[in-house]
Every structure is written in C-alpha cells, then in structure tokens.
Motif scaffolding. Structure first.
Motif, mmCIF file in Angstrom:
data_model
loop_
_atom_site.group_PDB
_atom_site.id
_atom_site.type_symbol
_atom_site.label_atom_id
_atom_site.label_comp_id
_atom_site.label_asym_id
_atom_site.label_seq_id
_atom_site.Cartn_x
_atom_site.Cartn_y
_atom_site.Cartn_z
ATOM 1 N N HIS A 28 0.991 -1.203 -0.100
ATOM 2 C CA HIS A 28 -0.045 -0.006 -0.015
ATOM 3 C C HIS A 28 0.767 1.230 0.081
ATOM 4 C CE1 HIS A 28 -3.742 -1.983 0.073
ATOM 5 N NE2 HIS A 28 -3.129 -2.881 1.276
ATOM 6 N N ARG A 29 2.067 1.369 0.596
ATOM 7 C CA ARG A 29 2.814 2.253 0.781
ATOM 8 C C ARG A 29 3.404 2.706 -0.723
ATOM 9 N NH1 ARG A 29 5.681 4.619 4.981
ATOM 10 N NH2 ARG A 29 7.321 6.154 4.275
ATOM 11 N N MET A 30 3.879 1.364 -1.513
ATOM 12 C CA MET A 30 4.429 1.415 -2.738
ATOM 13 C C MET A 30 3.198 2.172 -3.735
ATOM 14 S SD MET A 30 7.475 0.481 -2.844
ATOM 15 C CE MET A 30 7.851 0.369 -4.370
ATOM 16 N N LYS A 31 2.003 1.844 -3.296
ATOM 17 C CA LYS A 31 1.005 2.326 -4.381
ATOM 18 C C LYS A 31 0.419 3.882 -3.667
ATOM 19 C CE LYS A 31 -2.225 0.186 -5.821
ATOM 20 N NZ LYS A 31 -3.243 -0.525 -6.402
ATOM 21 N N GLY A 32 1.281 4.667 -2.923
ATOM 22 C CA GLY A 32 0.750 5.794 -2.605
ATOM 23 C C GLY A 32 -0.256 5.721 -1.319
ATOM 24 N N GLU A 33 -0.575 4.692 -0.664
ATOM 25 C CA GLU A 33 -1.665 4.584 0.121
ATOM 26 C C GLU A 33 -0.998 4.201 1.521
ATOM 27 O OE1 GLU A 33 -4.517 1.862 -1.666
ATOM 28 O OE2 GLU A 33 -5.604 3.427 -2.097
ATOM 29 N N ALA A 34 0.023 5.052 1.945
ATOM 30 C CA ALA A 34 0.526 4.651 3.215
ATOM 31 C C ALA A 34 -0.189 4.742 4.465
ATOM 32 C CB ALA A 34 2.040 5.446 3.540
ATOM 33 N N HIS A 35 -1.323 5.288 4.306
ATOM 34 C CA HIS A 35 -2.463 5.392 5.564
ATOM 35 C C HIS A 35 -3.066 4.104 5.781
ATOM 36 C CE1 HIS A 35 -4.946 5.882 1.964
ATOM 37 N NE2 HIS A 35 -4.397 6.753 1.869
ATOM 38 N N ARG A 36 -2.802 3.147 4.824
ATOM 39 C CA ARG A 36 -3.457 1.759 5.029
ATOM 40 C C ARG A 36 -2.322 0.960 5.864
ATOM 41 N NH1 ARG A 36 -8.046 -0.272 2.096
ATOM 42 N NH2 ARG A 36 -8.551 1.143 0.323
ATOM 43 N N THR A 37 -2.637 0.815 7.142
ATOM 44 C CA THR A 37 -1.663 0.177 8.002
ATOM 45 C C THR A 37 -2.463 -0.646 9.027
ATOM 46 O OG1 THR A 37 -1.896 1.984 9.635
ATOM 47 C CG2 THR A 37 -0.119 2.341 8.102
ATOM 48 N N ARG A 38 -3.705 -0.781 9.135
ATOM 49 C CA ARG A 38 -4.293 -1.751 9.964
ATOM 50 C C ARG A 38 -4.518 -3.255 9.511
ATOM 51 N NH1 ARG A 38 -7.029 -0.292 14.109
ATOM 52 N NH2 ARG A 38 -7.216 1.980 13.242
ATOM 53 N N ILE A 39 -4.229 -4.196 10.275
ATOM 54 C CA ILE A 39 -4.570 -5.615 9.879
ATOM 55 C C ILE A 39 -5.690 -6.252 10.712
ATOM 56 C CG2 ILE A 39 -3.362 -7.688 10.122
ATOM 57 C CD1 ILE A 39 -1.889 -5.939 8.232
ATOM 58 N N ILE A 40 -6.526 -6.964 9.851
ATOM 59 C CA ILE A 40 -7.725 -7.400 10.651
ATOM 60 C C ILE A 40 -7.442 -8.988 10.603
ATOM 61 C CG2 ILE A 40 -10.081 -8.085 10.432
ATOM 62 C CD1 ILE A 40 -9.349 -4.915 10.845
ATOM 63 N N GLY A 41 -7.435 -9.453 11.996
ATOM 64 C CA GLY A 41 -7.051 -10.980 11.848
ATOM 65 C C GLY A 41 -8.819 -11.679 12.377
ATOM 66 N N ARG A 42 -8.694 -12.773 13.014
ATOM 67 C CA ARG A 42 -9.953 -13.259 13.337
ATOM 68 C C ARG A 42 -9.792 -14.069 14.697
ATOM 69 N NH1 ARG A 42 -12.603 -17.590 9.122
ATOM 70 N NH2 ARG A 42 -10.501 -18.322 9.667
ATOM 71 N N GLU A 43 -10.798 -13.908 15.724
ATOM 72 C CA GLU A 43 -10.966 -14.715 16.861
ATOM 73 C C GLU A 43 -10.486 -16.051 16.744
ATOM 74 O OE1 GLU A 43 -14.638 -14.043 18.347
ATOM 75 O OE2 GLU A 43 -14.151 -11.912 18.735
ATOM 76 N N ARG A 44 -9.555 -16.605 17.537
ATOM 77 C CA ARG A 44 -9.323 -18.103 17.571
ATOM 78 C C ARG A 44 -8.516 -18.230 16.351
ATOM 79 N NH1 ARG A 44 -14.380 -22.197 19.183
ATOM 80 N NH2 ARG A 44 -12.336 -23.591 18.911
#
Length: 449
Positions: free
Chosen positions: A132-148
């Motif tokens: 995302h940084r390479m694409k000029g979207e360095a603001h995309r930093t959040r990761i979504i995982g899953r319970e368990r």
C-alpha cells in the motif's frame, strides 16, 4: 543405537531442554520420548509403536523416513549445502520457487521464502503494508485477523491471531492497529456437522462493520486461515470465504490466506483456496512443503503486488526483509523430493479419497460419553470433549495419555482432540485410529481415570 542417545550421569537433557507449548514440569515427571519413526508410525523409547494421528504437527503427510527425501538431502549437501539468498541464488531454490508457483492459483506467481509458518505470516504482513505504501496509500496500516486464529508466534502473527493464551502475556509487544473478526464456530448451530456447515456465512459481514468503524482507507489486509487448524479444525461455513473476498475487493483490502496447515494437500487439493474456489492476494505456506524434514516456509504473492514493488529504480532493493536461511538449498531439495513423492504416488488425490473414510469413522463416535462435538474437513477432524468440572483441559490430557498407551499419538489443545493423519494411511488405519480414540474417550470418565 544412536550414539547421541547414550548418556552418562544425569546429563540426559531433560533438565536442560525447555519444551515449547508444553507443561514442562509435568513432562519431566512423565517424559515421553520418541526414538524413531517409519511410515505412519513413531516408535517410543520404551519400544511402543504408535500411529501418528496428526502427521507430526500437521507437517508430515508422507509419513516418516522417506528414502527419496533422505537421498535428495544427501545429494544437495554434497553439492551445495548453503548459499546466501542476498544478492545471489542457486538452481535448486530457483526451480523450487517455480514449482510452488505452478501449484498455486493462477495469478499468484511470486514466491518469497522463509523458514517457518510464523516467519511466513510476518513476511506477508510486511509485504501487505509495504504494498500500500508503494501505491501511495501509506495510510493503510491496519491488519484484521480473526478470533481463535493461529498465525504462528511472531509478533505480527500473535497480533493478528486470536488465541488468548498466546496473546495475554505479550500484550505490550503486539502491533497497534489490529482488529479481529468473530470466529465462525457456534456449537449450538453446527455441532456434529459433516464438512462445511451451512450456518455462519453471515459472520463475514462483520468485516463491513470494521470498515465502517475504522474506514477502509486505514485497512491494509485481512488474514484468515481457510480452515482453522490449531483452534481445532474449525471449518469455514459455506459462502463465508467468498463473502470475505467480495468485501475485501470492494474496499481495496488485501486478503491473505494462511495456508501453513492447509497447503500441499491437506484438503485434497494443492491449496485450500483451490478446494474452496476463492483466490486470495497472498498465501502463506510451510509444514508439509518439505514433509517437515527441514524447516521451510514462504509467501506466494499475486502479480499485482510483486509488480508494485518493482516500480522503482532497478538497482534499488525493493523489499528490506529476509532471513539468513531464506530459500535454503537443503530445504528446497527436501521440498522438491516431497513434491516428487506426492506426484509420483498420487498422494493429494489419495488424501481426497481418504476424506470420506475419516468422516464416516470419526462421526461413528457420536454418542460416546464425554463427546460434545465432532467435525471434519479434508483429511482432518476434531473431537470436542466435555470438561471435568473445575478442571479445564484435564479430560483431554487423560484421553491423550490413554490413547498413547493403546497405540495412538493424538494432538490435544484445551478440550479438543485433533487428527490429521498422513496421506499414506490405509482405510483400515483410519478406521482403527477412530475406534481406538473412541475407546480411550469412553474409558476416561473421571479426573483420575
């Protein structure tokens, strides 16, 4: 006898070795030592032969002591035992990268090698943030995982993972900006399901809630296991992964499948993504890729992600990441030999053939006292046990011990017994495995049993 098994005095290593994911004091009072292995069986130090119900630790689908793998490793050691992966490469690793890519879904053509599932996950998360940084979207930093979810024990993996015991002690070290989807297991809705449950696809829509909460512009990637293995064979509901894919595509979020357990045949296809017909943007792998003989892992990356990194000056390093042992030629040789055997002996189709055998045999245990759920998918299954009051986990440990006495090495986590037998197993071995496990469960009726 192996010369290293001959000890003098008290220096047998029991007090020196700190075992992972093990109650060490209990183990050292009750040591269980594996002396050798052949085919689908281990031989313990006391001479007992036990069936390997979990293919090592999900990683030995060809069984043990495979001569073709041993010979390949020997040849590689005699030719090129180590080669740096920084600014250099070697023919064994290059050809293995091509072979792995050929097995992956179309459009995932680039392989970055690591040494374990944990390293593979942390690598994938770094690639996602950097993309995302390479694409000029360095603001995309959040990761979504899953319970368990279980994504190894690196700091990225435990941050995105959702297993409380793995997270609570290390909370100060975990990544910021991580959130979690709900898990998909609800015993009241799905107990004793054969294969994929029909209930639960709607839980993917919780990703839309997280998008509304955080804004899509902050989210880099969603990482999930197609089938949650370490949590106890939690099977994806019909339509669930398809819905995750739709939402990620809609909002420009990368979808990462953690295929460390499901990759290379466990679900009767090369990868779970192919069995389930859902294409992620990246896939992690490890375990079965070398039949567990030499550690190796990696990330398979979609063309558009790789191409984004290649947009700068040709002489510049594109990704400041890697390991001393990335693409180790010995591991690549073991990987080639593992895939040779899988192809020669038709073992991935064989895993698919064994799926209904395991399904029938494990679900025959329904009604056994102490069992509260059974589920299966691919060549994997799990049994949930009713805990003893006030003593969580003890019943499963007692079943583990009883099963070991009667010729089975099973895996337990909490009150769940998991099975993922080798692809070389016979129908009779799977039926005997399940029947023997049922007997062990039925015999453990109290904490002292």
């Amino acid at each position: 006898m192996n010369e290293h098994l001959v000890t003098s005095g008290n220096r047998d290593g029991l007090e020196n070795y700190w075992l992972p994911f093990t109650p060490n004091r209990y183990f050292k009072r009750n040591p269980r030592i594996i002396a050798s292995a052949e085919g689908a069986y281990y031989t313990l130090a006391d001479g007992r032969r036990v069936f390997d119900c979990l293919s090592g630790l999900w990683c030995c689908p060809l069984g043990h002591g495979n001569a073709h793998i041993a010979e390949a490793i020997k040849r590689q050691a005699e030719t090129l035992d180590y080669a740096t992966a920084f600014q250099m490469s070697n023919p064994t690793t290059l050809s293995f990268a091509a072979r792995v890519a050929d097995m992956a879904p179309a459009g995932l053509d680039h392989v970055f090698f690591a040494n374990s599932g944990s390293e593979s996950v942390d690598t994938a998360l770094k690639i996602a943030i950097g993309y995302h940084r390479m694409k000029g979207e360095a603001h995309r930093t959040r990761i979504i995982g899953r319970e368990r979810g279980y994504h190894g024990v690196g700091m990225g993996g435990i941050s995105a993972g959702g297993m409380t015991a793995n997270r609570k002690m290390f909370a100060p070290l975990m990544l910021n900006g991580v959130d979690h989807l709900p898990h998909t297991y609800d015993r009241a809705q799905t107990a004793f399901t054969h294969g994929q449950p029909e209930w639960g696809a709607h839980l993917a829509d919780d990703l839309e809630r997280l998008v509304a909460l955080h804004d899509a512009s902050t989210i880099a990637a969603v990482i999930v296991e197609p089938m949650q293995g370490s949590a106890g064979v939690v099977v994806p509901p019909v339509g669930y992964l398809e819905r995750l894919r739709e939402i990620c595509t809609k909002h420009g979020i990368l979808l990462i499948f953690d295929e460390v357990i499901t990759g290379f045949g466990r679900l009767g296809a090369n990868f779970a993504s192919q069995r389930l017909n859902v294409r992620p943007d990246m896939m992690t792998f490890a375990k079965a890729v070398t039949n567990g003989v030499i550690p190796m892992g990696g990330v398979i990356v979609a063309d558009e992600i790789y191409d984004a990194y290649m947009s700068g000056p040709e002489e510049a390093v594109e990704l400041y990441h890697g390991y001393t042992y990335s693409g180790h030629p010995m591991a690549a040789a073991a990987g080639h030999a593992t895939l040779d055997v899988m192809e020669r002996d038709g073992l991935i189709p064989r895993a698919a053939e064994l799926e209904p055998v395991l399904e029938t045999a494990i679900h025959a245990l329904k009604g056994t006292p102490g069992i509260v759920d059974i589920r299966n998918f691919g060549l994997a299954a799990a049994v949930d046990l009713e805990p003893f009051e006030g003593q969580p986990g003890l019943r499963a440990m007692r079943v583990f011990e009883r099963a070991l006495q009667t010729g089975l090495l099973v895996r337990f986590t909490g009150e769940t017994i998991a099975m993922a037998p080798p692809f070389i197993s016979t129908d009779d071995e799977l039926q005997t495995m399940c029947a023997t496990l049922g007997d062990a469960i039925a015999s453990v009726t109290s904490p002292a049993a």
